[in-house]
Structure formats: structure tokens, C-alpha cells
Motif scaffolding. Sequence first.
Motif, PDB file in Angstrom:
ATOM      1  N   ILE A 176       0.884  -1.170   0.000  1.00 56.45           N
ATOM      2  CA  ILE A 176       0.000   0.000   0.000  1.00 56.45           C
ATOM      3  C   ILE A 176       0.914   1.209   0.000  1.00 56.45           C
ATOM      4  CG2 ILE A 176      -1.811   1.207   1.232  1.00 56.45           C
ATOM      5  CD1 ILE A 176      -2.814  -1.422   2.203  1.00 56.45           C
TER       6      ILE A 176
ATOM      7  N   PRO B  63      -3.651   6.382  -3.508  1.00 55.35           N
ATOM      8  CA  PRO B  63      -4.510   7.538  -3.233  1.00 55.35           C
ATOM      9  C   PRO B  63      -4.748   7.818  -1.761  1.00 55.35           C
ATOM     10  CG  PRO B  63      -5.733   5.719  -4.229  1.00 55.35           C
ATOM     11  CD  PRO B  63      -4.308   5.417  -4.386  1.00 55.35           C
ATOM     12  N   SER B  64      -4.606   6.843  -0.892  1.00 57.17           N
ATOM     13  CA  SER B  64      -5.036   7.076   0.482  1.00 57.17           C
ATOM     14  C   SER B  64      -3.960   6.930   1.525  1.00 57.17           C
ATOM     15  CB  SER B  64      -6.166   6.122   0.839  1.00 57.17           C
ATOM     16  OG  SER B  64      -7.249   6.412   0.057  1.00 57.17           O
TER      17      SER B  64
ATOM     18  N   ASN C 298     -13.201  11.082   3.047  1.00 55.40           N
ATOM     19  CA  ASN C 298     -12.898  10.573   1.712  1.00 55.40           C
ATOM     20  C   ASN C 298     -12.340   9.157   1.798  1.00 55.40           C
ATOM     21  OD1 ASN C 298     -12.732  10.798  -1.072  1.00 55.40           O
ATOM     22  ND2 ASN C 298     -10.570  11.323  -0.959  1.00 55.40           N
ATOM     23  N   ASP C 299     -11.505   8.915   2.815  1.00 53.76           N
ATOM     24  CA  ASP C 299     -10.966   7.573   2.981  1.00 53.76           C
ATOM     25  C   ASP C 299     -12.065   6.573   3.277  1.00 53.76           C
ATOM     26  OD1 ASP C 299      -8.502   8.470   2.510  1.00 53.76           O
ATOM     27  OD2 ASP C 299      -7.798   8.442   4.569  1.00 53.76           O
ATOM     28  N   LEU C 300     -13.100   7.039   3.932  1.00 55.27           N
ATOM     29  CA  LEU C 300     -14.217   6.148   4.217  1.00 55.27           C
ATOM     30  C   LEU C 300     -15.163   6.056   3.035  1.00 55.27           C
ATOM     31  CD1 LEU C 300     -15.042   7.140   7.877  1.00 55.27           C
ATOM     32  CD2 LEU C 300     -13.734   5.214   7.094  1.00 55.27           C
ATOM     33  N   GLY C 301     -14.875   6.788   1.978  1.00 51.38           N
ATOM     34  CA  GLY C 301     -15.668   6.642   0.761  1.00 51.38           C
ATOM     35  C   GLY C 301     -16.729   7.702   0.550  1.00 51.38           C
TER      36      GLY C 301
ATOM     37  N   ARG D 277     -17.906   2.281  10.666  1.00 49.50           N
ATOM     38  CA  ARG D 277     -16.534   2.280  10.183  1.00 49.50           C
ATOM     39  C   ARG D 277     -15.571   2.920  11.176  1.00 49.50           C
ATOM     40  NH1 ARG D 277     -15.348   1.902   4.870  1.00 49.50           N
ATOM     41  NH2 ARG D 277     -13.283   1.654   5.696  1.00 49.50           N
TER      42      ARG D 277
ATOM     43  N   LYS E  21      -9.553  -4.911   9.290  1.00 47.30           N
ATOM     44  CA  LYS E  21      -9.693  -5.174   7.856  1.00 47.30           C
ATOM     45  C   LYS E  21      -8.858  -4.161   7.050  1.00 47.30           C
ATOM     46  CE  LYS E  21     -13.254  -8.036   8.547  1.00 47.30           C
ATOM     47  NZ  LYS E  21     -13.196  -7.929  10.001  1.00 47.30           N
ATOM     48  N   VAL E  22      -8.594  -4.521   5.809  1.00 43.64           N
ATOM     49  CA  VAL E  22      -7.811  -3.613   4.966  1.00 43.64           C
ATOM     50  C   VAL E  22      -8.510  -2.270   4.849  1.00 43.64           C
ATOM     51  CG1 VAL E  22      -6.758  -3.278   2.733  1.00 43.64           C
ATOM     52  CG2 VAL E  22      -7.036  -5.538   3.593  1.00 43.64           C
ATOM     53  N   SER E  23      -9.825  -2.315   4.666  1.00 43.37           N
ATOM     54  CA  SER E  23     -10.522  -1.038   4.469  1.00 43.37           C
ATOM     55  C   SER E  23     -10.434  -0.196   5.733  1.00 43.37           C
ATOM     56  CB  SER E  23     -11.964  -1.255   4.077  1.00 43.37           C
ATOM     57  OG  SER E  23     -12.370  -2.559   4.283  1.00 43.37           O
ATOM     58  N   ASP E  24     -10.408  -0.870   6.888  1.00 38.82           N
ATOM     59  CA  ASP E  24     -10.275  -0.094   8.119  1.00 38.82           C
ATOM     60  C   ASP E  24      -8.869   0.451   8.279  1.00 38.82           C
ATOM     61  OD1 ASP E  24     -12.821  -0.150   8.947  1.00 38.82           O
ATOM     62  OD2 ASP E  24     -12.614  -2.012  10.059  1.00 38.82           O
TER      63      ASP E  24
ATOM     64  N   ILE F  85      -7.199   1.766   5.973  1.00 37.07           N
ATOM     65  CA  ILE F  85      -7.255   3.063   5.306  1.00 37.07           C
ATOM     66  C   ILE F  85      -8.012   4.072   6.180  1.00 37.07           C
ATOM     67  CG2 ILE F  85      -8.022   4.257   3.236  1.00 37.07           C
ATOM     68  CD1 ILE F  85      -5.931   2.259   2.569  1.00 37.07           C
TER      69      ILE F  85
END
Lengths: 373, 187, 559
Positions: C205, C210-211, C313-316, C392, C539-542, C544
Motif C-alpha cells: 500500500i 490515493p489514500s 474521503n478515505d471512508l468513501g 466504520r 480489515k484492509v478497508s479499516d 485506510i
Amino acid sequence: MILNYSQPLEVTNLTSWLDSTLRGSLSEFWVLLIEFVIVGALLLAAYAVIALILIYAERKITAFFQARFGPNRVGKWGLLQSVADMIKILLKEIVKINRSDRFLFFAAPFFMIVASMLTFGAIPFGKALHAIDFNIGVLYVTAVSSLGIIGVLLAGWSSNNKYSMIGAMRSGAQFVSYELSAGFALMTIVVLAGTMQFSTMIEGQRYCWNIFNGHISSMIAFVIYLISGHAETNRGPFDLPEAESELTAGYHTEYSGLQFGFYYLAEYLNMFIIASIATTVFLGGYLPIQVKGWVDFNGIMDYIPSYVWFFGKTAVLIFLSLWVRWSFPRLRIDQLLNLEWKYLLPINLVNIVLMVILVLTGLTLTDLLPGIF
Amino acid sequence: MELKNVNIKGIPTAEFNDNEYLENYIKELEANGVNVVLSKIDELINWGRSNSVWPLIYATSCCGIEFMATAAAHHDIARFGMEVTRNSPRQADLMIVAGTMVHKMAPLIKRVYDQMAEPKYVVAMGACAISGGPFINSYHVVPGVDQIIPVDVYIPGCPPRPESLFYGLMQLQRKIKVEQFLGNKQR
Amino acid sequence: MRIDQRNKKTFDIYNIMENIKKLILNTVPTAVIEEKQKLTVTVTFDKLHLLAKTLKENAALPFDFLVKLIGVDRGEELGVNYLLCSSTDLSKELVLKTGTTDRENPLLYSITDLFETAQYNEREVFALLGIRFINNPDMRKFFLNADWVGYPLRKDYDANPELNPLSLESVDMIDIAPRITENEKGELVEDTVNIFGEDDYIINIGPQHPSTHGVMHFRTALDGEIVKKIDVHSGYIHRGIEKLSESLTYPQILHFTDRLDYLSANINRHGLCMAVEKAAEIEVPERAQYIRTIMDELNRIDSHLLAWACQTNDLGATTAFIYGMREREIILDIFEKTCGGRLIINQNVVGGVMFDIYNEFQKDVKSFIIYMRDKLKEYDRFFSHNVIALGRMVTIGVLSKEDAINYAVTGPAGRGSGWSCDIRKHIPYALYDKVDFKEIIRTEGDSYARYLNRLDEIEESLHIIEQLIDNVPEGDICAKVKPIIRLPEGEYYSRVEACRGEFGVFIESRGDKFPYRLKFRSPSMALVSAMPLICQNEKVSDFIGIGGSMDYVIPDIDR
């Protein structure tokens, strides 16, 4: 004939005139061949044009949500923006990647585009604007639209890229789960309508749309269908497979040029397909708003051509989808699956039983109030 | 024959007259002459390309924040159709190098540049990307990203304001508009 | 009465510090104690670990917060300065100094087992000065590539570019770390460790992602979607600012501070100006102090808004990102009207500020305060209670108070873990002792606490500005300062509260117009060093999302 005079903008006349002219001079085989080719070409053209319009609309609507202007330099109000994008993408280099599974890598985008194309072909856009009317239309649409996931999985696997792989795996889990809910929600309405054929289903909604006819149960099915349909299109808050901020571009990270264009188009088209199926099944498809007994009102409503009704209803649903997309943060994969397996699916199962009871005991609106609906 | 009439909405062509390199190129093209059909198709292609520049932000430091400001509501890069930032280099047309390049990063930016699909353009945003800026004397700083990859447009500033970035991107659009895709003998 | 209290307080401090001195002499009788700007203790390298341990475990006043770890080339010897302070009272400070005269193979003892934050700092010292630390579990160079020739911060560094040519060859990442340990018999053993297991599924990563909020490189071992282990690589924007500073005069160095953590540019610069002013004994005019404080707080709001925007933004949530940037633009307009800069504003200079405030400054700021309060409510409605956002953030990435202190995580993140670490409260500078504001502390330690802390701190900053904006006194904006400032010989420290935590400046002067050694404490480095800990088993998304909530700025780390 009187019907035709009252609906001068419909294309029914045009199609029947074409058919009769051709039949007058050619044999059956050639007539069919020519008609198939015309229909195919029109569908392809419509596919591209609708996608371009949707891309432009999304960018403008997004800009509206975000207090921006959006594209406004290319053409009037930026109307030609997506045309410029298309020209650019068509002429962009297609990168060949070493150490990827070459055949599958090239095949994957076609799966995606073919799947959405097949579904697109079965949608009734208006009177006489229905390419093929299966008697198992709902089943067909559900079955064919799930082919697209193969394209995503293949793309993720063949790219030989870890981000793509994770994106594809997420997409697989997500799609399989939500396809279930979407299917069940449609089945609920099949129980209500008693048919799987789109044309019959639409005709049955002339005075009472399915969403009202099955009241509680239909409403639940409608909401579930919107949620799961939205999830199937991989758009926020369910855009985990692409998840820009996590996986750069998800399963299509390695695709460039036209191949990426296929995914890009398919994404928008899937959004349209979901909205149009919801329109057809729940909101009376291309039929205008009609009230029993109000002859004048019905006449005026009928004057507006059917395809305008269809695209109008679809546009409302698409706007709703965009609204959701640009308002919510992204779900995490476990939350996403929880939502499906712990909430939507059980609700759905109960809902389908409820619908059966409603239909059997005659509690639908058409049964309860036959005078009005 | 009026071969290349470069029109960028919002800024009259006369305002661009400070760019000698492009002026000379246009003159050369006009002197040589090109097939009418091909040049019309070329114009269409260039129109498409110049109006659909999807950037990849190679932001290493401060300039990246100014790019974010450029993309946000107040300045809104979406007006030019450039808000579709692609994070995957394969799908991007333009790499905006925003920030200092250092030795450790050099192989990576080269790699990302190589991963981009043709036609690709590079904009060096800010003093550091142009020449190393205030850090030019450092042991670890590359004096300008043009040591590593070819650069199309340089945007000075530390960091450049969003307006400067717009001007630079318009210069790039202008550059794309005088390109020859078809009927070019050098190709 | 008040005087009595103050006297008593001074007496207490005196008493406590006397006790500490006794404790030090009891532990290490050979220690040399000097009263400089800070209490400075010099010990031989073999005693340092023992002394640090004793100080950390001292019950009355534990020195358990390692603020800075500074490698210095003292000419004869290569040494390290440790600035320790107590986590309960940040104003109790102590400098430990040690060194080795072996320039060929310098070895010191690591204190990583006592202070986790030391690990990256020691690796940095190894990369820049070549000192290896015994018992540090991972002795790879931190900023530079492993094959870098020479140690840049040494005075005899050969800057010939032919030694380290620009290479465009992509090299594979090597996950084997050398280390040097001492076994029970007291022998030194050199061996290597594998960072990852053999069949770990590793994704990179960064550095261009981007993040990651810049060019950080996290090598992440995954088990499905779950993060097993993170290995941090840095230096992709290492510009060698500290080395560059050694050949520039003090006013010339000022602009570098803006480009460290560009989001708290003004505050960083304030820190360096303060260090120089203290050393050169320059009195800053009252008006300048007002302007500085107001600008600092505006800068803080600007930074927190951007942090909020990036986290969403990182959370989408892209729309929230745009909203945050929209409000930020108004502050940038005020900056621009004041001094012409937007992001990097070049406002502070040694002795005061460069530009006076403009006529309608007060009016603009006041209308901004009203506007911003309104928008804070909007953020609250729009995002803070969103179901998905809560899912999140709540209980995600929990950092306990002990870990926060151990990893030296300060700023909104440290305060989100329940650690009172606001320099503005503990060691007031500029006008912070005259204004009334709350230190926002939450004890949950998760992403959501950090998120809310930032929004609340915006409110507090607005409150501070409100108290100052109408009372800006007339007068000079800058003291008379000679163009070339020579600082008297000595070591000078200054600490300010930047947007991401404590920003510190260390200047060692040898009476020259250039600093002999200049070191910045980067708050972001501590934030990143805690990432492997708090992201484990998320998790990966977390990962970020947590990165967004920590809100690090990479050029600040790499310097």
C-alpha cells in the motif's frame, strides 16, 4: 385505429408499417433477417448513447450535490463532455501485460459487456419498443445479468495484480449475495402478478402499479430490490470492488483504453438496467398514470408517449441511486455481507410468504377495492 | 490554409502567444500543409483528447494539497472534464507530478510512467518538480522530474495556485490540439 | 496570596527536580549534570539504558514520554540526545546525552524496549549518522536505501553525486532486517530476521497510493481481508532538510519549516522562530503575538478541516470531502489577503511577523466564525451520526493511553486516547496562557474519538480566536532583528502544539550564524509508528480509515 390517432408520437405505426412494407416484397426469411439486424443495431446504438448520457448526467448531478459546476466547457453546458471522453478512450493504447493470462485478460471485458447487453435487449422500453418478450422474462433477466460477475472475476484473476484480485474477490462475494436478494424481491412480485412475462406484467399494472397493489409486501420488496440492485452495480456505498481509496481501481486496475471503457460503460448501463427492471416490475413500466373512470385524464396521460414514461420513471430511480451514492460512506466487506445475510435475506423470505398470503386471501388492493384499482 | 486554429474556451488564442515553441510548430505545420480530410479527423481526435484529460496525481508533498483544492468546490477542475482522477496509471492520460522527487522515488515514478498507456502527458507542478526547488542542494533530491521522465508543461509556483494549475492545464490542452495523429511523416 | 502560590509552585518544581537529580546520581554516580536551558545529564553509553529505565519507572514523576531522539555528530564523538518528559506534566523535561568516539563502527544501546517510539528514530539515526543500536529488533536504514553510500548528517559526509548516482532501476523489496543483539553472556551477536513469514500474502500500500496521505509505503501482510502485519517504509520524500539547514542562516531556514508539515505551516514556523528568539533573547512585540496566535488557530482549523475531509474521503464519502475543502477555502482567502500565500504563508519571522493584518481582517474572521459554527452543525448532521460512518469508526483502531504515551502519539490522536498532551496547556507559549479554552480529551481511543476530537478542536480554536480578535493591540509587528543572527553557544529546544501533535525544534549552536545541528520533532512519525500496532487484526478497508483518522503528513516524517 382510433388508438393510433390518440397516440401520434408512438412508434407502433412506424414499426408495423416497416414490417408490412418488408413483407410485401420479401420472403419471410429476409424480412426477419433485416428486422433482426435493424433491432440489433438500434440496441447497440441505444446502449452507447444511454451510457454516454448517463455519464454526463452523473457528473452534472454529482457536481450539483457537491456545490460545483461540473463539466461546462465542452459544448453548451458541457453536453459533449462524454463524447470527448469516448473519442479519447477509443484511441487510447491497450496495454498488453506481461505475465498475465492473456486470453482471459482479453475475454473478461467482453463477458461484462455481453452480459449487460443481453439484459439490455430484454427490457421493454415502450410500446413496440420491446425487442423480445420471453414468457419467462423475469427469470431470463435475472439469469443473464449474473453472467457479468464472471467478467469481473476473470479480470481480477487474469490481471496478476493483487489489488485486482482482492477487488474481484470482494465483488464475487458481494454479487452472489445480493443477486439472491434481488431475485427474491422479483419473485415476490411474480407471485403478485402471476406471470413472468414482462408484457403481461405491465398490462396487469394499468390501473394499479405493483408497488401499490401488494402494499406492505410490495413496498418492502421494492426497497430491498433497490438496495440489492444498487449493490449489484458496484456503486457507493457498495463500491468495495473498486474502492478508489483502498484498491486504486479494483478489478480493472490493469485495464486501459477500450477494455477499461467496456467496464466503464457496463457500470453505468447496469445502473440503468437495474432502474429499468425496477420500473417495469414495480412502477408499471412504460404505462402512463391511469385512474379508473377518469376518461379525460387517462386520455391526456396516454397522449404522452410510452417511452417517455419509461425513461422518466427510470430517470427518477437513477437519480435516487446517485443520491444514495454521493451521500454515504463506503461499507466494509463484513458489514456488507451482514446486511445481506442477516437482514435482507430473512426479511425477504418472510416477505415472500407474506405476499403469498396476501394474494391467496385476496388482500391485494385490486381485490380489496376493485372499483378504484 | 488555416490549419490549426487552437481554440480554448475562456482564454483567447492571443493570450497564449508567449509560447514560442508551439507557435513555431504551428507555423511549420502550416508551411508544410496537410491533407484536408486527415487534418479534419485529426482535429476531431485532438478535440476529444484535449477535452478529456484524466489525471493521475503523483502527489508527494504540498502541491498535492493544492491539487485537492483545485478539485474541490471553490475551483472545480470538473469544469474542464478533468475531475475523473484515475488512480490506476493504465487509465490515466496525464500525470501531474506534484512535489519533490527524491532518489528513492525515482525508479518508482519511472515505473508508473511506463505503466501509463499512450498518449500520455506529464505536468510538472511546482518548483520542486521543475528543478528541485528550495531543496536543490540536497543530497537526496532529484533536480527536476525531467531528469527522469519527459515533461510537457511546467507550472511554476511553490505551491502553484489553483489558477496557475488551470492555466498550465490549458497550455497542455493547447499543446494537444496542435498534435498530429494521422498523416504525420515522423511517425 | 497569588505570589505565595507561585513561589510555592516554583519551590515544588525545584524540589522535584532536586529529587530527580539525586535519583540520577544514585543510579549512575558518574553522570554529569548541567543546568542549561533544560536539565542535561551526560552519561556513558553503557549506563544510558539503566538510567532511562530508572527514570521511566520513577513513581513520583515518571519520565515516560520520549519527546525527541536526536543524533548529533559532535566532531570527536557521535552522540545521541534524548529529550524525556513526564506524561503527566509535560513541563518537566530532562535531556540525556550519550555518545561514542568510535566513528568506524559506532554502537549504542537501544531503548526501544522502554520507549516504542525510539525504534523508528533509532533507525533514522542509523541511516543519517551510521550509529547502530544494540538490541533494536530491526536495524534497517529508515529513510535511505540500504545501499546508500555514506551517512549524510556526519560532518565529513562526501556529497559527491557520483557516489550515489540517480538510479532508475526498480529494485525488489528485501524483507530481511539485520540486527545486533546482546546475549546473556554480554556478547554482541549480529544476525538477521525475516519481517514476514514465508507464505504471507503481501500487498504494497503505497508509495503511490490515493489514500496514504502522501508517499508512505506500507507493506501489508494479509490474511484474507485482515491485516496481519504492517512493515513501514519511509523516505520517498526525504529531502535532507536538516542537512541543508546546517549551511543556511536562521532566517533562511524558516521556509523549510513550512514545507515539513505544510498543513500546519504557520505553527511549525512559529516553533522555529520561538527557538531562535529564546536563544537570541529577542522580545516579540505584543501585536505580533496576537497575530501569531490568531494565525496559528486559523491554521489549525484549516488543517483539521482538511483532515476531516480526507478522513471522510478515505471512508468513501466524496461529497463530505468536497464540503470540508469548501470551508477551508475561506480561511485560505483570509491568509491570502493577509500575506499573499494560501497554503504556505511565510508569515512568521524571527522577532515577529512579516505582514500586518489588513483593515477588514477582524470583520472577515468574525464572519467566518459564525459561518463555521453553522457548518460544524451541518457536519454533525451530515456525517457524524451516519450509521455506516459509525460502523466504520467506533471501536476501530483502538489505541490505549499507555500505548499512546509509549509511541509518543500526541495531538488529537493522543488526546483521543485520554492523554492530556496539549502543549498549549502544559507549557503555554504566545498568548495561550491568557485565553480560555478547553483541552478536548476523550478516553475511547478509537477512530471515532479522534474524529470527534478534531471537530471539537475546531470549535475551541474558534473560541480562542473570538477572545483575541477584538483586542489586537497597536504597536510594532516585528522586533528589530539583525539580518544575520548569531546564537550563543548552546542547545536550544522549543515545543509547540501543531495540528497533528507536538512539533519540536532542537538547535545546537556553536556561536555561528549557521546552526551546528538542527532537528525537528515530527508528530506524524509517532502517528505512523503506532499504525502497525493499532491496525493489526483490522480489515484492509479499516486500515485506510484508521490512517485517515490518524491524519499523518508524510513530508513531515521524512523531512
